[in-house]
Design a protein around this motif. Structure first.
Motif, short mmCIF file in Angstrom:
data_model
loop_
_atom_site.label_atom_id
_atom_site.label_comp_id
_atom_site.label_asym_id
_atom_site.label_seq_id
_atom_site.Cartn_x
_atom_site.Cartn_y
_atom_site.Cartn_z
N ARG A 72 0.87 -1.35 -0.12
CA ARG A 72 -0.11 0.16 0.52
C ARG A 72 0.87 1.49 0.01
NH1 ARG A 72 -2.97 -1.11 5.14
NH2 ARG A 72 -1.30 -2.58 6.27
N GLY A 73 0.63 2.25 -0.96
CA GLY A 73 1.26 3.94 -0.72
C GLY A 73 0.13 4.28 -0.24
N GLU A 74 0.67 5.91 -0.03
CA GLU A 74 0.23 6.97 0.27
C GLU A 74 -0.96 7.26 -0.14
OE1 GLU A 74 1.87 11.27 -0.95
OE2 GLU A 74 3.53 9.95 -0.60
N LEU A 75 -1.48 6.10 -1.17
CA LEU A 75 -3.57 7.46 -1.94
C LEU A 75 -3.71 5.26 -1.63
CD1 LEU A 75 -1.51 9.18 -5.08
CD2 LEU A 75 -3.00 10.26 -2.82
N PHE A 76 -3.54 4.09 -1.58
CA PHE A 76 -4.69 3.70 -1.08
C PHE A 76 -5.35 3.32 -1.17
CE2 PHE A 76 -5.18 -0.41 0.49
CZ PHE A 76 -5.58 -1.01 -0.50
N ASP A 77 -5.67 4.57 0.20
CA ASP A 77 -6.81 4.27 1.00
C ASP A 77 -8.01 5.12 0.40
OD1 ASP A 77 -6.99 2.17 2.97
OD2 ASP A 77 -4.86 3.31 4.21
N ASP A 78 -7.68 6.22 -0.35
CA ASP A 78 -8.13 7.69 -0.66
C ASP A 78 -9.44 6.49 -1.81
OD1 ASP A 78 -8.54 10.45 -2.33
OD2 ASP A 78 -9.00 8.52 -3.66
N GLU A 79 -11.07 7.19 -1.40
CA GLU A 79 -12.02 6.79 -1.73
C GLU A 79 -12.24 5.88 -2.89
OE1 GLU A 79 -16.76 7.01 -1.72
OE2 GLU A 79 -15.37 7.63 -0.05
N SER A 80 -11.48 6.97 -4.37
CA SER A 80 -11.41 7.24 -5.57
C SER A 80 -10.86 6.21 -6.13
CB SER A 80 -11.08 8.61 -6.07
OG SER A 80 -9.86 8.82 -5.80
N VAL A 81 -9.49 5.98 -4.99
CA VAL A 81 -8.15 5.30 -5.82
C VAL A 81 -8.94 3.47 -5.44
CG1 VAL A 81 -6.45 4.48 -5.13
CG2 VAL A 81 -6.36 6.63 -5.45
N VAL A 139 -7.46 -5.40 -9.13
CA VAL A 139 -6.38 -6.26 -8.49
C VAL A 139 -6.16 -5.98 -7.30
CG1 VAL A 139 -5.00 -5.22 -10.47
CG2 VAL A 139 -5.59 -3.76 -8.80
N HIS A 140 -7.31 -6.23 -5.91
CA HIS A 140 -7.15 -5.60 -4.30
C HIS A 140 -6.83 -6.76 -4.27
CE1 HIS A 140 -8.70 -2.61 -1.84
NE2 HIS A 140 -9.12 -1.90 -2.74
N HIS A 141 -6.81 -7.99 -4.75
CA HIS A 141 -6.20 -8.88 -4.23
C HIS A 141 -4.50 -8.90 -4.44
CE1 HIS A 141 -6.21 -10.07 -7.90
NE2 HIS A 141 -5.00 -11.06 -7.93
N LEU A 142 -4.21 -8.75 -4.57
CA LEU A 142 -2.42 -8.59 -5.54
C LEU A 142 -1.64 -7.78 -3.88
CD1 LEU A 142 -2.22 -7.06 -8.64
CD2 LEU A 142 -2.08 -9.80 -7.77
N PHE A 143 -2.47 -7.03 -2.83
CA PHE A 143 -1.95 -6.36 -1.96
C PHE A 143 -1.93 -7.03 -0.96
CE2 PHE A 143 -3.42 -3.31 -5.00
CZ PHE A 143 -2.58 -2.53 -4.92
N SER A 144 -0.15 -6.82 -0.85
CA SER A 144 -0.29 -7.11 0.40
C SER A 144 -0.80 -7.05 2.34
CB SER A 144 1.76 -7.86 1.31
OG SER A 144 1.30 -7.40 2.57
N ASP A 145 -0.66 -7.46 3.25
CA ASP A 145 -1.28 -6.14 4.18
C ASP A 145 0.04 -5.63 5.00
OD1 ASP A 145 0.77 -8.36 5.26
OD2 ASP A 145 -0.93 -9.30 7.41
N ARG A 146 1.38 -5.67 4.54
CA ARG A 146 2.57 -5.32 5.05
C ARG A 146 2.66 -3.80 4.47
NH1 ARG A 146 2.36 -9.08 8.27
NH2 ARG A 146 3.72 -10.48 8.20
N VAL A 147 3.27 -2.63 5.04
CA VAL A 147 3.69 -1.30 4.41
C VAL A 147 5.67 -1.25 4.89
CG1 VAL A 147 2.85 0.51 5.53
CG2 VAL A 147 1.38 -1.18 5.35
#
Length: 350
Positions: A106-115, A124-132
């Motif tokens: 996750r980057g700094e815009l990941f949690d933006d609602e539009s993103v 592509v949501h399944h590609l994201f790890s819980d690591r930061v």
């Protein structure tokens, strides 16, 4: 060269002959390869633009069409990234980190609602790890240890009128602890003997870290540029993050550090921002050891997206950056304080 919005659009279309660089159809959009909100200056650079048709513009926004594929199709050889990223970072359109195994961080815009909507639409949501990945910390404008390619704040307006905490900058390895794992600054970095001590510590406290939270601190077991002799602990906490990817306030960080029986990095100052005072805060020797510098952060909580406006560092002149070669050297442990004067955690590992 930074362009205006109109200049950017005209230059991108002209270079690409008003055709989509992917399929050759008439271009509909002068696409920002890396989202312009990630750039402090707007990101209107020719090398950050490509002409795309409507369908390929959607694919690029949804990140099913990669930044590298777009650059290659457009013949762009110079990769430009916003200054908060390192040249070797691989990121998608929205600044999410791409890992070699195909996952993303996750980057700094990941949690933006539009993103979020766009990523869900792209499947592509399944590609994201819980690591930061811990963000790159900018230098304060007066930091003498800044190299030419280092990130620096243009000004300190974000701190003015706010309560801040100034802590010692420790010369170790940036390390993140989760309930179910641990990693260095690079999430994909290989294990190293210098991590053995902190891994033992993690095994003792992991169950007490809430799911989705993470503890960030300095692993000081191995000597880097500074040989410490009076450490309170080999692991010193400088921030803690919630399951919503928010950096906890300093007060909450203190509470959690105490609950987990860990040590905080030394605090040099806590109070309302005072630029003159903070400019003169560097101490060459702190608690009997050389000091690399100091770090300023807002005392209040802030989201991951606000990190580059909320944290900054001062590094001493001539500080040797050993990050690229210390990992190849034999591990030389730093020294701890004696039991009588140790200010570190009550949970110590031999």
């Amino acid at each position: 060269m930074l362009l205006t919005r109109t200049q950017f659009r005209d230059a991108v279309f002209e270079r690409d002959h008003h055709r989509c660089v992917i399929c050759g159809a008439p271009a509909q959009d002068a696409h920002h390869i890396v989202e312009r909100r990630l750039w402090p200056d707007g990101g209107y650079y020719l090398q950050n633009g490509a002409s795309l048709c409507a369908d390929h513009h959607i694919a690029a926004e949804q990140t099913t069409l990669s930044c590298d594929d777009i650059r290659q199709a457009a013949g762009i050889r110079q990769i430009l990234l916003p200054p908060q990223f390192y040249d070797a970072d691989r990121i998608d359109k929205w600044g999410n980190y791409e890992v070699a195994n195909g996952t993303r961080l996750r980057g700094e815009l990941f949690d933006d609602e539009s993103v979020q909507r766009i990523l869900r639409a792209g499947g592509v949501h399944h590609l994201f790890s819980d690591r930061v990945k811990y963000p790159r910390t900018p230098h304060l404008p007066w930091s003498p240890g800044r190299a030419e390619d280092d990130l620096a704040l243009a000004d300190v307006r974000a701190f003015v009128g706010c309560e801040v905490v100034v802590t010692a900058k420790m010369d170790g390895a940036n390390t993140t602890l989760y309930r179910d794992g641990i990693h260095g600054r690079s999430v994909a970095s290989a294990a190293h003997p210098s991590q053995s001590w902190v891994k033992q510590l993690h095994a003792q406290i992991a169950y007490d870290i809430p799911p989705g939270y993470r503890v960030c601190g300095e692993n000081l077991y191995a000597r880097h540029s500074i040989a410490y002799s009076h450490l309170g602990s080999y692991f010193q906490v400088f921030s803690m993050w919630s399951d919503r990817n928010h950096c906890l306030s300093w007060a909450e960080t203190e509470e959690w550090t105490a609950l987990l029986e860990l040590s905080l990095v030394p605090v040099l100052y806590r109070g309302i921002w005072d630029e003159q005072l903070i400019q003169g805060m560097y101490q060459p020797v702190l608690d009997g050891d050389p000091c690399e510098g100091y770090v300023v952060r807002l005392a209040d909580a802030f989201p991951y997206s606000a990190f580059r406006q909320s944290v900054a560092k001062y590094v001493r002149a001539g500080h040797v950056q050993t990050v690229h070669n210390w990992v190849r050297q034999p591990v030389v442990p730093n020294g701890l304080q004696t039991n009588e004067d140790r200010r570190g955690s009550s949970r110590q590992i031999s």
